[in-house]
Write a protein that holds these residues in place. Structure first.
Motif, PDB file in Angstrom:
ATOM      1  N   ASN A   3     -70.913 -10.964  -0.105  1.00 57.70           N
ATOM      2  CA  ASN A   3     -70.019 -10.249   0.636  1.00 57.70           C
ATOM      3  C   ASN A   3     -70.610  -9.509   1.786  1.00 57.70           C
ATOM      4  O   ASN A   3     -69.720  -9.118   2.894  1.00 57.70           O
ATOM      5  CB  ASN A   3     -69.436  -8.965  -0.287  1.00 57.70           C
ATOM      6  CG  ASN A   3     -68.319  -9.736  -1.402  1.00 57.70           C
ATOM      7  OD1 ASN A   3     -67.795 -10.718  -1.235  1.00 57.70           O
ATOM      8  ND2 ASN A   3     -68.225  -8.841  -2.435  1.00 57.70           N
ATOM      9  N   LEU A   4     -71.645  -9.101   1.867  1.00 57.48           N
ATOM     10  CA  LEU A   4     -72.223  -8.410   2.874  1.00 57.48           C
ATOM     11  C   LEU A   4     -72.719  -9.391   3.928  1.00 57.48           C
ATOM     12  O   LEU A   4     -72.811  -9.062   5.298  1.00 57.48           O
ATOM     13  CB  LEU A   4     -73.642  -7.848   2.449  1.00 57.48           C
ATOM     14  CG  LEU A   4     -73.697  -6.520   1.545  1.00 57.48           C
ATOM     15  CD1 LEU A   4     -74.844  -6.044   1.163  1.00 57.48           C
ATOM     16  CD2 LEU A   4     -72.777  -5.407   2.266  1.00 57.48           C
ATOM     17  N   ILE A   5     -72.924 -10.536   3.469  1.00 57.07           N
ATOM     18  CA  ILE A   5     -73.334 -11.729   4.546  1.00 57.07           C
ATOM     19  C   ILE A   5     -72.123 -12.001   5.432  1.00 57.07           C
ATOM     20  O   ILE A   5     -71.884 -12.154   6.614  1.00 57.07           O
ATOM     21  CB  ILE A   5     -73.978 -13.048   3.877  1.00 57.07           C
ATOM     22  CG1 ILE A   5     -75.347 -12.616   3.701  1.00 57.07           C
ATOM     23  CG2 ILE A   5     -74.012 -14.101   5.005  1.00 57.07           C
ATOM     24  CD1 ILE A   5     -76.072 -13.745   2.479  1.00 57.07           C
ATOM     25  N   VAL A   6     -71.093 -12.084   4.638  1.00 59.94           N
ATOM     26  CA  VAL A   6     -69.674 -12.538   5.173  1.00 59.94           C
ATOM     27  C   VAL A   6     -69.218 -11.527   5.996  1.00 59.94           C
ATOM     28  O   VAL A   6     -68.811 -11.673   7.179  1.00 59.94           O
ATOM     29  CB  VAL A   6     -68.658 -13.009   4.202  1.00 59.94           C
ATOM     30  CG1 VAL A   6     -67.384 -13.133   4.753  1.00 59.94           C
ATOM     31  CG2 VAL A   6     -69.000 -14.291   3.432  1.00 59.94           C
ATOM     32  N   GLY A   7     -69.395 -10.177   5.704  1.00 54.61           N
ATOM     33  CA  GLY A   7     -68.993  -9.100   6.422  1.00 54.61           C
ATOM     34  C   GLY A   7     -69.791  -8.836   7.710  1.00 54.61           C
ATOM     35  O   GLY A   7     -69.170  -8.458   8.814  1.00 54.61           O
ATOM     36  N   GLY A   8     -70.992  -9.156   7.660  1.00 54.06           N
ATOM     37  CA  GLY A   8     -71.983  -8.941   8.700  1.00 54.06           C
ATOM     38  C   GLY A   8     -71.535 -10.069   9.855  1.00 54.06           C
ATOM     39  O   GLY A   8     -71.459  -9.899  10.998  1.00 54.06           O
ATOM     40  N   PHE A   9     -70.923 -11.344   9.067  1.00 50.88           N
ATOM     41  CA  PHE A   9     -70.794 -12.364  10.132  1.00 50.88           C
ATOM     42  C   PHE A   9     -69.484 -12.284  10.831  1.00 50.88           C
ATOM     43  O   PHE A   9     -69.352 -12.401  11.967  1.00 50.88           O
ATOM     44  CB  PHE A   9     -70.777 -13.637   9.218  1.00 50.88           C
ATOM     45  CG  PHE A   9     -70.428 -14.910  10.141  1.00 50.88           C
ATOM     46  CD1 PHE A   9     -71.145 -15.442  10.904  1.00 50.88           C
ATOM     47  CD2 PHE A   9     -68.858 -15.274  10.046  1.00 50.88           C
ATOM     48  CE1 PHE A   9     -70.825 -16.477  11.634  1.00 50.88           C
ATOM     49  CE2 PHE A   9     -68.662 -16.366  10.838  1.00 50.88           C
ATOM     50  CZ  PHE A   9     -69.419 -16.840  11.721  1.00 50.88           C
TER      51      PHE A   9
END
Length: 45
Positions: A3-9
């Protein structure tokens, strides 16, 4: 973690889009009146 990776993207994409809109606005290439520049007075055409 995913979720953090997708949110950052998504944050990066939104930031780049906002930067593009802001730079276009500063350069005078955007028109807030939808193309009818004779009636609004905001455009530089």
């Amino acid at each position: 973690m995913g979720n953090l990776i997708v949110g950052g993207f998504l944050l990066v994409i939104v930031g780049l889009a906002g930067r593009s809109v802001w730079r276009s606005h500063k350069a005078g290439r955007s028109c807030a009146c939808g193309g009818d520049c004779g009636s609004c007075g905001h455009c530089h055409k």
